[in-house]
Write a protein that holds these residues in place. Structure first.
Motif, PDB file in Angstrom:
ATOM      1  N   ALA A 163       8.843  27.561  58.167  1.00  0.00           N
ATOM      2  CA  ALA A 163       9.483  28.571  59.019  1.00  0.00           C
ATOM      3  C   ALA A 163       8.487  29.569  59.587  1.00  0.00           C
ATOM      4  O   ALA A 163       8.767  30.214  60.605  1.00  0.00           O
ATOM      5  N   GLU A 164       7.323  29.715  58.952  1.00  0.00           N
ATOM      6  CA  GLU A 164       6.321  30.682  59.414  1.00  0.00           C
ATOM      7  C   GLU A 164       5.383  30.111  60.462  1.00  0.00           C
ATOM      8  O   GLU A 164       4.567  30.839  61.026  1.00  0.00           O
ATOM      9  N   LEU A 165       5.457  28.818  60.721  1.00  0.00           N
ATOM     10  CA  LEU A 165       4.482  28.179  61.600  1.00  0.00           C
ATOM     11  C   LEU A 165       4.884  28.308  63.061  1.00  0.00           C
ATOM     12  O   LEU A 165       6.067  28.255  63.402  1.00  0.00           O
ATOM     13  N   PRO A 166       3.898  28.458  63.951  1.00  0.00           N
ATOM     14  CA  PRO A 166       4.207  28.421  65.381  1.00  0.00           C
ATOM     15  C   PRO A 166       4.552  26.998  65.809  1.00  0.00           C
ATOM     16  O   PRO A 166       4.463  26.052  65.025  1.00  0.00           O
ATOM     17  N   GLN A 167       4.939  26.840  67.075  1.00  0.00           N
ATOM     18  CA  GLN A 167       5.372  25.538  67.561  1.00  0.00           C
ATOM     19  C   GLN A 167       4.260  24.492  67.535  1.00  0.00           C
ATOM     20  O   GLN A 167       4.490  23.345  67.178  1.00  0.00           O
ATOM     21  N   ALA A 168       3.070  24.863  67.930  1.00  0.00           N
ATOM     22  CA  ALA A 168       1.955  23.907  67.966  1.00  0.00           C
ATOM     23  C   ALA A 168       0.714  24.545  67.358  1.00  0.00           C
ATOM     24  O   ALA A 168      -0.210  24.955  68.063  1.00  0.00           O
ATOM     25  N   PRO A 169       0.674  24.649  66.056  1.00  0.00           N
ATOM     26  CA  PRO A 169      -0.479  25.297  65.422  1.00  0.00           C
ATOM     27  C   PRO A 169      -1.726  24.426  65.507  1.00  0.00           C
ATOM     28  O   PRO A 169      -1.650  23.205  65.639  1.00  0.00           O
ATOM     29  N   VAL A 170      -2.860  25.079  65.454  1.00  0.00           N
ATOM     30  CA  VAL A 170      -4.119  24.368  65.241  1.00  0.00           C
ATOM     31  C   VAL A 170      -4.443  24.554  63.765  1.00  0.00           C
ATOM     32  O   VAL A 170      -4.798  25.653  63.332  1.00  0.00           O
ATOM     33  N   TRP A 171      -4.237  23.491  62.998  1.00  0.00           N
ATOM     34  CA  TRP A 171      -4.437  23.591  61.562  1.00  0.00           C
ATOM     35  C   TRP A 171      -5.888  23.906  61.248  1.00  0.00           C
ATOM     36  O   TRP A 171      -6.808  23.372  61.869  1.00  0.00           O
ATOM     37  N   LEU A 172      -6.067  24.749  60.265  1.00  0.00           N
ATOM     38  CA  LEU A 172      -7.391  25.099  59.758  1.00  0.00           C
ATOM     39  C   LEU A 172      -7.373  24.854  58.260  1.00  0.00           C
ATOM     40  O   LEU A 172      -6.536  25.400  57.541  1.00  0.00           O
ATOM     41  N   ASN A 175     -11.084  20.281  53.748  1.00  0.00           N
ATOM     42  CA  ASN A 175     -10.720  18.983  53.168  1.00  0.00           C
ATOM     43  C   ASN A 175      -9.213  18.783  53.185  1.00  0.00           C
ATOM     44  O   ASN A 175      -8.657  18.078  52.343  1.00  0.00           O
ATOM     45  N   GLY A 176      -8.544  19.389  54.162  1.00  0.00           N
ATOM     46  CA  GLY A 176      -7.092  19.275  54.244  1.00  0.00           C
ATOM     47  C   GLY A 176      -6.600  18.026  54.941  1.00  0.00           C
ATOM     48  O   GLY A 176      -5.444  17.652  54.784  1.00  0.00           O
ATOM     49  N   LYS A 177      -7.468  17.361  55.709  1.00  0.00           N
ATOM     50  CA  LYS A 177      -7.026  16.152  56.400  1.00  0.00           C
ATOM     51  C   LYS A 177      -6.645  15.054  55.425  1.00  0.00           C
ATOM     52  O   LYS A 177      -5.730  14.272  55.686  1.00  0.00           O
ATOM     53  N   GLY A 178      -7.357  14.993  54.323  1.00  0.00           N
ATOM     54  CA  GLY A 178      -7.109  13.920  53.377  1.00  0.00           C
ATOM     55  C   GLY A 178      -6.073  14.246  52.319  1.00  0.00           C
ATOM     56  O   GLY A 178      -5.618  13.345  51.622  1.00  0.00           O
ATOM     57  N   PHE A 179      -5.679  15.544  52.210  1.00  0.00           N
ATOM     58  CA  PHE A 179      -4.746  15.882  51.127  1.00  0.00           C
ATOM     59  C   PHE A 179      -3.686  16.897  51.540  1.00  0.00           C
ATOM     60  O   PHE A 179      -2.504  16.574  51.585  1.00  0.00           O
ATOM     61  N   ASP A 180      -4.098  18.144  51.836  1.00  0.00           N
ATOM     62  CA  ASP A 180      -3.115  19.222  52.028  1.00  0.00           C
ATOM     63  C   ASP A 180      -2.095  18.910  53.116  1.00  0.00           C
ATOM     64  O   ASP A 180      -0.888  19.037  52.899  1.00  0.00           O
ATOM     65  N   LEU A 181      -2.592  18.525  54.309  1.00  0.00           N
ATOM     66  CA  LEU A 181      -1.657  18.302  55.414  1.00  0.00           C
ATOM     67  C   LEU A 181      -0.795  17.059  55.223  1.00  0.00           C
ATOM     68  O   LEU A 181       0.421  17.117  55.459  1.00  0.00           O
ATOM     69  N   PRO A 182      -1.339  15.912  54.784  1.00  0.00           N
ATOM     70  CA  PRO A 182      -0.442  14.776  54.513  1.00  0.00           C
ATOM     71  C   PRO A 182       0.610  15.095  53.452  1.00  0.00           C
ATOM     72  O   PRO A 182       1.774  14.693  53.588  1.00  0.00           O
ATOM     73  N   LEU A 183       0.213  15.833  52.407  1.00  0.00           N
ATOM     74  CA  LEU A 183       1.180  16.166  51.358  1.00  0.00           C
ATOM     75  C   LEU A 183       2.238  17.127  51.885  1.00  0.00           C
ATOM     76  O   LEU A 183       3.440  16.965  51.612  1.00  0.00           O
ATOM     77  N   LEU A 184       1.821  18.132  52.647  1.00  0.00           N
ATOM     78  CA  LEU A 184       2.786  19.086  53.206  1.00  0.00           C
ATOM     79  C   LEU A 184       3.735  18.382  54.165  1.00  0.00           C
ATOM     80  O   LEU A 184       4.944  18.672  54.185  1.00  0.00           O
ATOM     81  N   HIS A 185       3.199  17.459  54.954  1.00  0.00           N
ATOM     82  CA  HIS A 185       4.032  16.703  55.897  1.00  0.00           C
ATOM     83  C   HIS A 185       5.091  15.891  55.147  1.00  0.00           C
ATOM     84  O   HIS A 185       6.270  15.888  55.511  1.00  0.00           O
ATOM     85  N   TRP A 195       8.770  18.994  61.544  1.00  0.00           N
ATOM     86  CA  TRP A 195       7.314  19.137  61.521  1.00  0.00           C
ATOM     87  C   TRP A 195       6.809  19.522  62.905  1.00  0.00           C
ATOM     88  O   TRP A 195       7.222  18.945  63.908  1.00  0.00           O
ATOM     89  N   PRO A 196       5.893  20.516  63.003  1.00  0.00           N
ATOM     90  CA  PRO A 196       5.370  20.906  64.316  1.00  0.00           C
ATOM     91  C   PRO A 196       4.670  19.730  65.003  1.00  0.00           C
ATOM     92  O   PRO A 196       3.874  19.020  64.387  1.00  0.00           O
ATOM     93  N   ALA A 197       4.978  19.537  66.254  1.00  0.00           N
ATOM     94  CA  ALA A 197       4.421  18.402  66.991  1.00  0.00           C
ATOM     95  C   ALA A 197       3.127  18.797  67.702  1.00  0.00           C
ATOM     96  O   ALA A 197       2.927  19.948  68.084  1.00  0.00           O
ATOM     97  N   GLY A 198       2.265  17.808  67.883  1.00  0.00           N
ATOM     98  CA  GLY A 198       1.069  17.986  68.703  1.00  0.00           C
ATOM     99  C   GLY A 198       0.022  18.911  68.142  1.00  0.00           C
ATOM    100  O   GLY A 198      -0.755  19.501  68.893  1.00  0.00           O
ATOM    101  N   ALA A 199      -0.013  19.084  66.829  1.00  0.00           N
ATOM    102  CA  ALA A 199      -0.960  20.021  66.239  1.00  0.00           C
ATOM    103  C   ALA A 199      -2.338  19.378  66.083  1.00  0.00           C
ATOM    104  O   ALA A 199      -2.466  18.262  65.588  1.00  0.00           O
ATOM    105  N   ALA A 200      -3.370  20.100  66.536  1.00  0.00           N
ATOM    106  CA  ALA A 200      -4.748  19.688  66.279  1.00  0.00           C
ATOM    107  C   ALA A 200      -5.138  20.171  64.882  1.00  0.00           C
ATOM    108  O   ALA A 200      -4.422  20.958  64.259  1.00  0.00           O
TER     109      ALA A 200
END
Length: 283
Positions: A163-172, A175-185, A195-200
């Motif tokens: 709920a706190e995320l903007p529509q198209a965040p740029v994730w920062l 080592n989150g590509k291999g763990f944090d973001l896939p798990l959160l997704h 899930w926010p679409a089109g996020a870099a």
């Protein structure tokens, strides 16, 4: 003797031969346990009293309960961060390479994310118990953390973060590509969140490796923050012990190490934006 009398005598003899109903067998006496039952009861009472006293003597967990089983902590990061280096400003441009593509984003678009979990597997058995984001909200960088105080409330935690995320965040991340973001997704999908679409995604581990591989002993976040930002962690709980601190708190109410784990997690998030600021000036 009359026939009637003979018949009565015969009936009396038959009745005398019928046995009376046997009395129910007495229950076997309980074996003498030499007082072990009483001793175990006393021991349980002592353990219960000890745990209650321990919980009463522990410092309270920080944060505000925003839902049953969920606490939230907010921190405003000073911006610019004195003395140097500064956090990136909303208009500062950060450039990086994502695969073969050159990417860029302003500080205002960045959303740092970091999770603390019960394991390192991406399977459904891994639980998120501490989640945090850091983002520029118009007047400065705000760091928010959500702590799970009831394992049954994990879906509430995921909903609160999304709920706190903007529509198209740029994730920062680091080592989150291999763990944090896939798990959160995955957790968001299970919780029914959009899930926010089109996020870099700027995973800082990769530019740090490209630039400092061979110069540093490793490119872990702790190494990068110490060498580039001058961060010196004091009384820091090692990352490997963070899940144990949460599990110990669930078991006996011990908050000391869990509070250290919360501070460790907050510093990870501060370092994310600090390293993004360094990257915006270095490239």
């Amino acid at each position: 003797m009359s026939d009637r009398q003979s018949t009565l005598d015969a009936l009396r003899r038959k009745l005398a031969g019928i046995s009376a109903p046997a009395a129910p067998a007495a229950a076997p006496a309980e074996p003498d346990d030499d007082g072990w039952t009483e001793r175990l009861s006393r021991l349980r009472a002592l353990v219960t009293a000890r745990d209650a006293a321990r919980r009463g003597s522990q410092p309270p967990l920080p944060g505000v309960e925003v839902a049953p089983g969920l606490k939230r902590l907010d921190e405003r990061l000073p911006w610019p961060l004195p003395p140097a280096p500064t956090l990136p400003g909303p208009a500062d441009v950060v450039r990086w390479r994502e695969g073969r593509r050159e990417r860029e984003a302003t500080g205002a678009a960045l959303v740092g994310v970091d999770l603390e979990t019960t394991g390192l597997s991406l399977g459904v058995g891994t639980r998120v118990f501490l989640a945090g984001i850091v983002r520029f909200d118009g007047s400065g960088w705000r760091l928010s953390q959500w702590l799970l105080t009831d394992p049954a409330a994990e879906a509430r935690l995921i909903h609160a973060v999304i709920a706190e995320l903007p529509q198209a965040p740029v994730w920062l991340s680091y080592n989150g590509k291999g763990f944090d973001l896939p798990l959160l997704h995955s957790a968001a999908r299970l919780a029914g969140c959009e899930w926010p679409a089109g996020a870099a995604h700027l995973d800082l581990l990769h530019p740090m490796r490209r630039r400092f591989r061979g110069q540093w002993p490793n490119c872990r976040l702790a190494t990068a923050e110490q060498r580039l930002l001058g961060v010196a962690r004091v009384n820091d709980l090692p990352g490997a012990e963070v899940p144990l601190a949460w599990q110990r708190w669930l078991h006996d109410g011990s908050t000391t190490d869990l509070i250290r784990a919360i501070h460790h997690h907050a510093q990870d998030l501060r370092s994310l934006v600090g390293l993004a600021g360094w990257l915006s000036r270095a490239l």
